[in-house]
Write an enzyme that holds these catalytic residues in place. Structure first.
Site, PDB file in Angstrom:
ATOM      1  N   THR A 155       0.824  -1.210   0.000  1.00  0.00           N
ATOM      2  CA  THR A 155       0.000   0.000   0.000  1.00  0.00           C
ATOM      3  C   THR A 155       0.857   1.259   0.000  1.00  0.00           C
ATOM      4  OG1 THR A 155      -1.455  -1.267   1.410  1.00  0.00           O
ATOM      5  CG2 THR A 155      -2.002   1.049   1.106  1.00  0.00           C
ATOM      6  N   VAL A 156       0.410   2.240  -0.774  1.00  0.00           N
ATOM      7  CA  VAL A 156       1.062   3.556  -0.794  1.00  0.00           C
ATOM      8  C   VAL A 156      -0.015   4.577  -0.503  1.00  0.00           C
ATOM      9  CG1 VAL A 156       2.213   5.255  -2.245  1.00  0.00           C
ATOM     10  CG2 VAL A 156       2.784   2.856  -2.460  1.00  0.00           C
TER      11      VAL A 156
END
Lengths: 246, 330
Positions: free
Chosen positions: B117-118
């Site tokens: 995840t970013v």
């Protein structure tokens, strides 16, 4: 420096014409010396257009990265271009974000390459550059002071002067510089050289900037003037005794 | 059936190949064969491997399509998870499907969806970027394989998806920013930079000899118009956001971001929130170890993009851990 330019005529091969270069807007001497805490560098804030003292508030000493100062005499536009190269260099270094940064020795080496290569193409950057700084090395904080000129000659020394400073300031520095001077002593010595240059170099003006670089960082002090003395008897009536036609 | 070798001549390629009607699905004879072939009987998909008649790839679509794994299975990149079967329209990025989709770009987006995840948020005084960097090996040194890169003094790029592709985009962004400053004497505005990155990503979806980038990026910057956040997807679209997320936990992350009152959040508080979100969406069962990478551009950092200072990073991590434990305790 300041001698008439020659060379830079049609290139031997490749069909590329190169321009003969003359410097137009030039700065005069820069003086620098190592002292106890780092390196001190000074110059005047003038830039001449030939024999006219055209610009009087020019900063000829700039900080480069965290560890160095660069001072330049000679063609001012070439100095601006060099600053742009150094800006690109330090930016790409900064973006790596790996804790490393370019020290004065590395920047001096880079500039030497640039200057020498340009000279070989008969398209020199018409400057004498002084590079000073302090960076942590294997033996602790290492002070560095070096110079590179338009033909790529480069060396490292305890005290440097460019332009007229070579003739007027270096003898004073050689006589009076010693290891581990305090900041006050260093400023006094520098001001002595600047005063001589002010009296004797026709392209210097009475507005100087001193800069220093230490492990804490660089500081460029605001410009100030030196007191001069013109009360010599010979100056009072200069035309007395002069042979004239009327 | 797969082993039938059908003679293919140059002429045959220019006409719809109805003799193969049995093996191709009904729609594929409408394939613009001319554009897909190199004119010498070899199909585009047969790069380097001259499959006679180019029959196999099309067949693969039809047969393996029936073995399509679960659309939402994560981490099964190796299997052909063709939930929406391209059936021959997904062989090249220069081919549209009959319902107007470019499948290659969609597949590229899947690569992004499978990565860690970013998250990026725009606080009132700056931007915070955070990455859940999945650690694949215990031997990896902490702090290596950076996923957040500085693109100029005032902006940073966080990458989700194929890391090597991301590095190419970062390199291009750096050079765009440098050349803009060289020409105009001013640092590039974040909007302009986002436009240029988006154009570059889009460029690689226009030619058959290039493949689309398998990564999405979140670009955060602080210029004269204040802090700005842009997200660029593999298709080349770029939108301005006040909160964006990419990767495995993006749905959950987006929900969490929406709960935040971003206009009142300072960056100091923002980093704690981002840390909480990333720790929250991290799936302990599927991916064991991860490293949190946080960076910010705010008034406190002098409007420069930099890694969040270590002491603040530790504080944020501790707060995130505490919040997690609280949640687990309930």
């Amino acid at each position: 420096m300041g001698s008439h330019a020659e060379g830079g005529s049609q290139a031997a091969g490749g069909g590329q014409t190169q321009r003969t270069q003359y410097p137009y807007v030039t700065g005069t001497s820069v003086i620098a010396l190592k002292y106890k805490d780092g390196v001190i560098m000074a110059c005047d804030t003038g830039a001449s257009y030939g024999s006219t003292l055209r610009y009087k508030s020019v900063e000829r000493i700039k900080a480069v990265g965290k560890h160095s100062l660069i001072g330049a005499s000679g063609e001012f536009s070439d100095f601006q271009e060099i600053l742009r190269y150094l800006d690109e260099l330090t930016l790409s270094d900064h973006m790596w974000d790996d804790g490393n940064s370019l020290g004065p020795k590395e920047i001096h080496s880079y500039l030497t390459r640039v200057m020498y290569n340009r000279r070989n193409k008969f398209d020199p950057l018409w400057n004498s550059l002084v590079l000073g700084g302090v960076k942590k090395g294997p033996k602790g904080d290492e002070k560095y002071l070096g110079m590179v000129n338009m033909i790529g000659t480069h060396f490292e020394e305890n005290h440097i002067a460019t332009g007229f400073g070579n003739h007027l300031a270096i003898p004073i520095l050689r006589a009076e510089w010693h290891e581990d001077m305090t900041f006050e002593e260093a400023v006094k010595l520098v001001e002595k050289c600047l005063l001589v240059l002010l009296y004797r170099d026709r392209s210097s003006i009475n507005k100087f900037q001193i800069a220093k670089i230490t492990t804490e960082g660089s500081t460029i002090y605001p410009p100030y003037s030196l007191k001069t003395y013109w009360g010599f008897s010979h100056f009072e009536n200069p035309a007395q005794g002069a042979v004239g036609s009327w | 059936m797969c082993d039938v070798e059908l003679p293919v001549s140059r002429k045959a390629d220019r006409r719809p190949n109805t003799t193969h009607g049995l093996f191709f699905s009904r729609s594929s004879h409408r394939l613009p064969l001319r554009s897909l072939s190199r004119g010498d009987g070899r199909r585009l998909c047969d790069r380097g491997r001259p499959t006679p008649g180019g029959l196999r790839p099309a067949l693969r679509q039809v047969f393996l399509g029936t073995f399509a794994a679960d659309e939402h299975s994560r981490g099964d990149e190796k299997k052909l998870t063709m939930s929406s079967i391209g059936t021959g329209y997904d062989l090249s990025v220069t081919t549209f499907s009959p319902d107007g989709r470019v499948f290659q770009v969609e597949y590229a987006t899947k690569a992004v969806d499978n990565s860690g995840t970013v998250v990026g948020i725009k606080c009132k005084d700056g931007i915070v970027l955070g990455v859940e960097k999945l650690v694949t090996s215990k031997m990896m040194l902490e702090g290596s394989n950076r996923r957040i890169h500085s693109v100029h003094r005032h902006s940073g790029l966080a990458v989700a998806g194929l890391a090597a592709d991301g590095r190419q985009i970062v390199s291009r962004a750096k050079s765009e920013a440098a050349s803009y400053e060289k020409v105009y004497g001013e640092p590039i505005s974040v909007k302009e930079l986002a436009d240029r990155v988006a154009s570059y990503v889009h460029l690689c979806t226009l030619y058959w000899w290039l493949r689309p980038f398998g990564c999405g990026v979140i670009l955060g910057g602080y210029d004269r118009d204040g802090p700005q956040l842009y997200m660029i997807e593999p298709s080349g679209v770029s939108y301005k956001y006040f909160g964006a997320a990419l990767g495995k936990g993006r749905q959950a992350a987006k929900t969490e971001i929406e709960k935040l009152k971003l206009s009142e959040l300072t960056c100091r508080e923002g980093i704690v929130e981002v840390a909480k979100i990333i720790y929250g969406v991290h799936d302990e069962a599927k991916d064991k170890a991860f490293e949190l990478e946080l960076s910010w551009i705010c008034d406190e950092s002098d409007r420069q993009h930099q890694k969040v200072p270590n002491n603040l990073l530790e504080q944020a991590k501790a707060a995130a851990q505490a919040a997690l434990e609280e949640m687990d305790a309930d």
